[in-house]
Design a protein around this motif. Structure first.
Motif, short mmCIF file in Angstrom:
data_model
loop_
_atom_site.label_atom_id
_atom_site.label_comp_id
_atom_site.label_asym_id
_atom_site.label_seq_id
_atom_site.Cartn_x
_atom_site.Cartn_y
_atom_site.Cartn_z
N LYS A 12 28.38 -15.22 -20.65
CA LYS A 12 28.85 -13.86 -20.89
C LYS A 12 27.90 -12.87 -20.23
O LYS A 12 26.69 -13.11 -20.14
CB LYS A 12 28.88 -13.62 -22.41
CG LYS A 12 29.51 -12.33 -22.88
CD LYS A 12 29.56 -12.32 -24.41
CE LYS A 12 30.27 -11.11 -24.95
NZ LYS A 12 30.32 -11.14 -26.44
N ASP A 13 28.42 -11.76 -19.76
CA ASP A 13 27.60 -10.70 -19.20
C ASP A 13 26.57 -10.26 -20.26
O ASP A 13 26.96 -9.87 -21.37
CB ASP A 13 28.49 -9.51 -18.82
CG ASP A 13 27.72 -8.40 -18.11
OD1 ASP A 13 26.48 -8.33 -18.28
OD2 ASP A 13 28.36 -7.61 -17.41
N PRO A 14 25.26 -10.35 -19.96
CA PRO A 14 24.23 -9.98 -20.96
C PRO A 14 24.43 -8.59 -21.55
O PRO A 14 24.07 -8.36 -22.70
CB PRO A 14 22.93 -10.06 -20.16
CG PRO A 14 23.21 -11.03 -19.06
CD PRO A 14 24.66 -10.82 -18.70
N LYS A 15 25.01 -7.69 -20.80
CA LYS A 15 25.23 -6.33 -21.30
C LYS A 15 26.27 -6.30 -22.41
O LYS A 15 26.33 -5.33 -23.18
CB LYS A 15 25.67 -5.42 -20.15
CG LYS A 15 24.60 -5.23 -19.07
CD LYS A 15 25.12 -4.35 -17.94
CE LYS A 15 24.08 -4.20 -16.84
NZ LYS A 15 24.59 -3.37 -15.71
N LEU A 16 27.09 -7.34 -22.49
CA LEU A 16 28.16 -7.39 -23.49
C LEU A 16 27.80 -8.26 -24.69
O LEU A 16 28.58 -8.37 -25.63
CB LEU A 16 29.45 -7.92 -22.85
CG LEU A 16 29.97 -7.13 -21.64
CD1 LEU A 16 31.22 -7.79 -21.08
CD2 LEU A 16 30.25 -5.69 -22.02
#
Length: 220
Positions: free
Chosen positions: A49-53
């Motif tokens: 998963k995108d770390p920002k999410l």
């Protein structure tokens, strides 16, 4: 260059070749190679998963007691990467084990993980059997565990847990893989699809085919 220096260089080169050739631990039973990328499926782990999410709930899971009203009187509630996505790439998972009185988790193996079990409530008789030795006699390592006791089942070896107390029992198992897999011995041997030949099983277990057919019906 001195003889010692030459040895060190040679050793480092050899170690480097071993390191580059070593495969990561498998996270499924098999992975058939394909030349066409369009036919490929990423299964040895999961996409990230995108770390920002990422949020805290990605690392959180609440475990309820399992339903032990079954033929074995036990329930296993796994928390692998399939139930808790935050476990991806971390190489660990766990399971909650619930037992009714005299409940049993039958002999089974985890092909991809060592298991360490802690008894939370009750009294369990647990054990594992070693791989085939030169003398043909597999050793059983077994012990009765009480609340707070810990026992380890080495990777790949058949093991079991049995509630020998008169009340319910609960245990937590930690396993050294995010997807350790489970092979229940009796199910695998007598309940495979398609079934293993009766002739093979009769000879392997040194019983007649009628006994094999009876056992197959129990696991069909």
């Amino acid at each position: 260059m001195t003889r010692i220096a030459c040895f060190i260089v040679a050793f480092l080169a050899l170690a480097s070749s071993f390191a580059s050739a070593y495969d990561p631990s498998p996270l499924q039973d098999f992975c058939v190679a394909v030349d066409d990328a369009k036919s490929a499926v990423f299964v040895n782990g999961k996409f990230c998963k995108d770390p920002k999410l990422v949020v805290a709930d990605d690392f959180f899971k609440h475990i309820e007691a399992g339903n032990t009203s079954n033929i074995f009187g036990s329930a296993v509630t796994p928390v692998t990467v399939n139930e808790l996505f935050g476990l991806n790439t971390l190489g660990i998972s766990l399971a909650r084990l619930d037992f009714a009185p005299k409940g049993l988790i039958p002999p089974h193996t985890h092909p991809r993980g060592t298991e360490i079990l802690t008894v939370i409530e009750g009294t369990l008789y647990v054990g594992f059997v070693t791989s085939n030795p030169a003398n043909g006699k597999n050793r059983l390592f077994a012990k009765v565990l009480n609340k707070g006791d810990v026992f380890v089942f080495p990777i790949g070896l058949p093991h079991f847990q049995f509630n020998v107390g008169y009340g319910n029992a609960v245990a937590i198992s930690g396993i050294s893989s995010q997807n350790p897999g489970v092979i229940t011995i009796a199910n695998a041997v007598f309940g495979s699809n398609p079934p293993i030949s009766d002739e093979v099983l009769a000879k392997a277990f040194q019983v007649d085919k009628n006994t094999i057919k009876y056992l197959e019906k129990q696991f069909s």
